[in-house]
Every structure is written in structure tokens, then in C-alpha cells.
Design a protein around this motif. Structure first.
Motif, short mmCIF file in Angstrom:
data_model
loop_
_atom_site.label_atom_id
_atom_site.label_comp_id
_atom_site.label_asym_id
_atom_site.label_seq_id
_atom_site.Cartn_x
_atom_site.Cartn_y
_atom_site.Cartn_z
N PHE A 1 46.29 39.82 35.83
CA PHE A 1 45.14 40.70 35.98
C PHE A 1 45.41 41.98 35.20
CE2 PHE A 1 42.97 44.21 38.22
CZ PHE A 1 41.66 43.75 38.22
N THR A 2 44.47 42.37 34.34
CA THR A 2 44.59 43.60 33.57
C THR A 2 43.74 44.67 34.22
OG1 THR A 2 44.90 42.35 31.52
CG2 THR A 2 44.29 44.66 31.31
N ALA A 3 44.39 45.64 34.86
CA ALA A 3 43.67 46.73 35.51
C ALA A 3 43.20 47.72 34.45
CB ALA A 3 44.56 47.42 36.53
N ASP A 4 41.92 48.12 34.53
CA ASP A 4 41.34 49.02 33.53
C ASP A 4 40.72 50.28 34.11
OD1 ASP A 4 41.56 47.70 30.84
OD2 ASP A 4 40.56 46.08 31.91
N ALA A 5 40.22 50.25 35.35
CA ALA A 5 39.51 51.40 35.90
C ALA A 5 39.63 51.41 37.41
CB ALA A 5 38.04 51.37 35.49
N VAL A 6 39.68 52.60 37.98
CA VAL A 6 39.60 52.79 39.43
C VAL A 6 38.37 53.65 39.69
CG1 VAL A 6 40.71 53.72 41.48
CG2 VAL A 6 42.09 52.61 39.71
N THR A 7 37.34 53.04 40.27
CA THR A 7 36.05 53.69 40.43
C THR A 7 35.42 53.29 41.76
OG1 THR A 7 35.73 53.57 38.03
CG2 THR A 7 33.79 54.07 39.36
N ASP A 8 34.98 54.26 42.54
CA ASP A 8 34.27 54.00 43.79
C ASP A 8 35.05 53.05 44.70
OD1 ASP A 8 32.26 54.32 45.62
OD2 ASP A 8 30.79 53.07 44.58
N GLY A 9 36.33 53.34 44.89
CA GLY A 9 37.16 52.54 45.79
C GLY A 9 37.45 51.14 45.29
N THR A 10 37.25 50.90 44.00
CA THR A 10 37.40 49.56 43.44
C THR A 10 38.26 49.61 42.18
OG1 THR A 10 35.16 49.05 44.21
CG2 THR A 10 36.14 47.52 42.63
N VAL A 11 39.19 48.66 42.07
CA VAL A 11 39.97 48.49 40.85
C VAL A 11 39.28 47.41 40.02
CG1 VAL A 11 42.23 47.92 39.86
CG2 VAL A 11 42.09 49.08 42.08
N VAL A 12 38.82 47.77 38.83
CA VAL A 12 38.08 46.85 37.99
C VAL A 12 38.92 46.47 36.78
CG1 VAL A 12 35.94 46.43 36.71
CG2 VAL A 12 35.92 47.92 38.74
N GLY A 13 38.95 45.18 36.47
CA GLY A 13 39.72 44.72 35.34
C GLY A 13 39.30 43.33 34.92
N ALA A 14 40.10 42.71 34.07
CA ALA A 14 39.79 41.38 33.55
C ALA A 14 40.87 40.39 33.97
CB ALA A 14 39.67 41.41 32.03
N GLN A 15 40.43 39.16 34.25
CA GLN A 15 41.35 38.10 34.63
C GLN A 15 40.97 36.83 33.86
OE1 GLN A 15 42.28 37.81 38.79
NE2 GLN A 15 42.32 35.57 38.73
N PRO A 16 41.96 36.11 33.32
CA PRO A 16 41.64 34.90 32.55
C PRO A 16 41.11 33.80 33.46
CG PRO A 16 44.01 35.12 32.81
CD PRO A 16 43.41 36.38 33.34
N ASP A 17 40.17 33.01 32.92
CA ASP A 17 39.69 31.83 33.64
C ASP A 17 40.76 30.75 33.61
OD1 ASP A 17 37.13 32.86 34.28
OD2 ASP A 17 36.47 32.49 32.22
N ALA A 18 40.62 29.81 34.51
CA ALA A 18 41.59 28.72 34.59
C ALA A 18 41.58 27.89 33.31
CB ALA A 18 41.28 27.84 35.80
N ALA A 19 42.76 27.40 32.92
CA ALA A 19 42.87 26.52 31.76
C ALA A 19 42.04 25.26 32.00
CB ALA A 19 44.33 26.18 31.52
N PRO A 20 41.47 24.65 30.95
CA PRO A 20 41.71 24.96 29.53
C PRO A 20 40.74 25.99 28.97
CG PRO A 20 40.41 22.98 29.69
CD PRO A 20 40.69 23.41 31.11
N ALA A 21 39.95 26.66 29.80
CA ALA A 21 38.98 27.64 29.29
C ALA A 21 39.71 28.80 28.61
CB ALA A 21 38.14 28.17 30.44
N ASN A 22 39.21 29.19 27.48
CA ASN A 22 39.78 30.32 26.75
C ASN A 22 38.91 31.56 26.94
OD1 ASN A 22 41.54 31.73 25.10
ND2 ASN A 22 40.41 31.21 23.24
N THR A 23 38.51 31.78 28.18
CA THR A 23 37.63 32.90 28.52
C THR A 23 38.26 33.72 29.64
OG1 THR A 23 36.41 31.50 30.09
CG2 THR A 23 35.54 31.66 27.83
N GLU A 24 37.61 34.81 29.97
CA GLU A 24 38.05 35.66 31.07
C GLU A 24 36.83 36.16 31.80
OE1 GLU A 24 40.21 38.97 29.45
OE2 GLU A 24 38.60 39.55 28.10
N HIS A 25 37.05 36.80 32.95
CA HIS A 25 35.94 37.35 33.70
C HIS A 25 36.33 38.71 34.25
CE1 HIS A 25 38.40 34.87 36.45
NE2 HIS A 25 38.06 35.72 37.39
#
Length: 419
Positions: free
Chosen positions: A214-238
Motif C-alpha cells: 500500500f502506497t500512502a499518499d495523503a492523510v485527510t479527514d481522519g483517512t489515510v488515502v493511497g493506492a494498492q495494486p489489484d490482485a494478479a494477473p491484473a496490472n492495475t491498482e485502485h
């Protein structure tokens, strides 16, 4: 914003033993000079207060984000080997706070210099927080989390354990400060293809929670927002929102590629990236941090790095690109609560004029620089021009000081407001 990512591989994670210690550093006091009650629209000549960190290859100084924060008339300038506490009125370095353990030097040890130190308040105490990557006394790697108390400029430090994969690795390892609320501090730990969010108590060194892959990018309104890769074999993230308190997942949004995420206001985060269904240009959206709900889609392409700045009252200004070497620069101002668009550049009246590069916003004013080196000041809610002046444009502003890059050399200069 605009940082591309590659998917990270899963790994079991374990906390190293985290020892907490308190170390005091001698400190002084800032000048305490009172600043103007209104946001400054012009600044005096700048005086050099220290060297600017080196820019990476191909990075333009006009889009540089200083690893610095302003607290009243005091600047805190972070570097790999210390944090200098500078009186902006005199330019004098009052203290240099250094790590109490040997620093760990890796290929990525300077990566956190793309983020400023964190300013946080717990009760009546206010502190500036900065992580040093160090060698732990018992062997392995650790983070020495330093809290510089703004009233005395003394520092206390706690030693924080790292994820197992980072405790012994030295390949491109970095630790970046992401956000803080009270004594809770969120760090992003990165090394090679690995990322993890590390949340700790800055007062005790107690680990609170950790999330791997998990890549943490922001702490806003009591929430840590970031990006996490989707399960393989998908080459995407959410995009994911986690509760700051305990790391539980609150929401997930926007499956796609190469998301760049940053805080846009006390309640909004900005997300740019490419969606699988996008025909061209990707997407730039403002999400409600607490729920993940999309509140606005802005006319900004994700093809070049972009950024949002909040004026600390009611307006957020997002802009891209941040360089002149490709594309047409765009500036969009929105209401910081609702995301409703207020104005943009270019528009029908200035569409043939070069759009200046926004550098910061403060209490109703927006600061920008032109290709000729002039400083332009605009009303944050209307976009109407207020003033044009010569001199380096501040990239960090409050009512008592501005920090800018010296046009004559690789230095940071402090400027005092004159109007």
C-alpha cells in the motif's frame, strides 16, 4: 502529484522490535515578530537561508516543492542529515536538529526530500515532525522520528521499527512523511518494488498499525488515502481509504493505472490517473476523503505532473502541467468544501496569454510566476489579478514570510512581506 507506480509484490510483514527513547537537543527561540493581519501581496528582497536540495535530472526549479514548512516567522528546512530551524526575519539558523543514531545512506535516502516536514498539534503542544532513516543500535534499519517543539525548538526522538523486508534492505530504501493528526504520524516506507504504510505514535514510538502493499499518499479527514495494486494477473491498482485510527478499510475507488494522490483540502483528496475505460487524457478527480465519493472531475490532463494547493481558508487551486516543456498549462480553482469550480485559466479572456505557474496559496490569495520571472498575485475565489511584482516568487507563504528559490543559485531565500 503525478507519481507513476508499478505494482508491488506481496510479502509477509512483521514489526521489528521498536525501542522508544527520548533525546533532548539544545534550542533557542524565534524572533516572535508579528506579521501583517492580511495575506501578503508583495515581498521584500530575499536573503539566502540555506542550500536548496538538488533537483533530479530533468526536473524544473519552477515546479519544485521545498522540503520545508513555515510556522509563524520560523522556517524548518529539512535535509538528509538534519532539520535547520531558521528565523526568517534575520535569516539566522537558530538550531540544526540532527539524528541521534548513525544515518543510513541508500540510493533512495533523499527521496523523502520531495515532501515537507509535518506540523501537528497535540493538546497545547505544537511540533514539527521529521523522519530520519538510521541504523538501529542492535543492527538493522529503523526510523528515528524527531519532533521539534515549536515553542522551545528542542527535539525529542523515538526509534520506530520497520517492516521486515525493510529492516535489513539497503536497496533504494526511503521513508517519507505523509501526514499527522495529534501524535499519530503516517509514514510511507518504500524500497525496490515494495511499499508499506507505517503509522505510529510520535510521542511514545508505539506502532499503531501497518499495511503492506500500500502506497500512502495523503492523510485527510481522519483517512489515510493511497493506492494498492489489484490482485494478479491484473496490472492495475485502485485508490483506497483507510481509517487513520486503526487502518481498517473505509472505501475503494477508481481502478486504473498510475494514480497520483494528494490532499486537496481538509475534506478532499485529488486523484489523477488513467482509467481502463478512458479514451484519452486520463482523469483528474476530487474525492471526499471520508467516503471516497467523487465530488468533481476537473479539466486537467494527467499526462504531466500536477498539484493542488489549499489556501487554508476556503479555496483549493489545482494546476498542470508544472513545466513548460510540453502541453498547455491549466489552472483550476474550486471551493475547498464542495469541489465546485470557481474559475480557470486559460479562459475566454486570457486564452491567448501564457498561463502563469501557481506556486502557493494563502488566506484568499494565489501566488504564481510568469515565464519572465514576475510574481503574479490573484484573488483565490475570483481569479482576478491583485498585483504584479519583480523578484523570486515564493513557493511557500504565510502571513509572516515567504520562501523562494534563489534565481541566482541553488539556494533557498526567505522574504519578508512588505504589503
Amino acid at each position: 502529484m503525478g507519481r507513476g507506480r508499478t505494482a508491488v509484490r506481496g510479502t509477509a510483514i512483521a514489526l521489528c522490535a521498536a525501542a522508544a527513547l527520548t533525546v533532548s537537543a539544545c534550542g533557542g527561540h524565534s524572533s516572535g515578530a508579528a506579521g501583517p493581519s492580511d495575506p501578503p501581496s508583495a515581498f521584500g528582497p530575499g536573503q539566502v537561508v540555506g542550500p536548496a536540495p538538488a533537483l533530479s535530472q530533468g526536473e524544473s526549479a519552477t515546479r519544485y516543492r521545498l522540503p520545508a514548512v513555515l510556522d509563524q516567522g520560523t522556517a524548518y528546512l529539512a535535509g538528509v542529515d538534519g532539520v535547520r530551524v531558521v528565523d526568517t526575519a534575520s535569516g539566522r539558523t537558530m538550531e540544526t536538529i540532527r539524528a541521534q543514531h548513525p544515518l543510513l545512506t541508500t540510493e533512495g535516502s533523499a527521496a523523502n526530500l520531495t515532501h515537507p516536514p509535518l506540523v501537528t498539534t497535540a493538546g497545547d503542544a505544537r511540533a514539527v515532525v521529521w523522519p530520519f532513516l538510521v541504523k538501529a543500535p542492535g543492527g538493522g534499519n529503523a526510523v528515528e522520528l524527531t519532533s521539534i517543539h515549536t515553542d522551545t525548538h528542542t527535539a525529542t526522538n523515538v526509534l520506530i521499527g520497520l517492516p521486515q523486508w525493510a529492516s535489513s534492505a539497503e536497496y533504494n530504501l526511503s521513508v517519507t512523511p505523509i501526514g499527522a493528526a495529534g501524535t499519530t504520524v503516517v509514514l510511507d516506507v518504500a524500497g525496490g518494488l515494495h511499499h508499506a504504510a507505517l503509522t505510529t505514535d510520535a510521542g511514545t514510538g508505539e506502532p499503531l498499525w501497518m499495511r503492506d502493499d500500500f502506497t500512502a499518499d495523503a492523510v485527510t479527514d481522519g483517512t489515510v488515502v493511497g493506492a494498492q495494486p489489484d490482485a494478479a494477473p491484473a496490472n492495475t491498482e485502485h485508490v483506497v481509504g483507510l481509517a487513520l485510527k486503526d487502518g481498517t478499510q473505509r472505501w475503494t475507488q477508481l481502478h486504473g493505472f498510475g494514480f497520483g494522490i494528494s490532499s486537496a483540502s481538509p475534506s478532499l483528496v485529488a486523484v489523477e490517473g488513467t482509467l481502463p475505460t478512458a479514451t484519452a487524457g486520463g482523469t483528474f478527480q476530487l474525492l471526499a476523503a471520508a467516503t471516497g465519493t467523487s465530488v468533481a472531475t476537473l479539466p486537467i490532463s494527467n499526462g504531466l505532473p500536477s498539484r493542488c494547493v489549499y489556501d487554508q481558508t476556503s479555496v483549493t487551486v489545482c494546476y498542470a502541467p508544472t513545466d513548460n516543456h510540453a502541453g498547455a498549462r491549466v489552472v483550476v480553482a474550486v471551493d475547498a468544501k464542495t469541489g465546485q469550480q470557481l474559475w480557470s485559466m486559460p479562459n475566454g479572456t486570457n486564452g491567448t496569454e501564457p498561463v502563469p505557474l501557481v506556486t502557493d496559496a494563502w488566506h484568499g490569495l494565489v501566488y504564481a510566476t510568469t515565464t519572465e520571472g514576475l510574481t503574479m498575485v490573484y484573488r483565490a475565489r475570483s481569479g482576478s489579478p491583485v498585483r504584479a511584482s519583480a523578484g523570486p516568487t515564493p513557493v511557500l507563504v504565510n502571513d509572516q514570510a515567504g520562501l523562494a528559490l534563489d534565481p541566482n543559485g541553488p539556494n533557498i531565500v526567505a522574504q519578508r512581506p512588505i504589503d
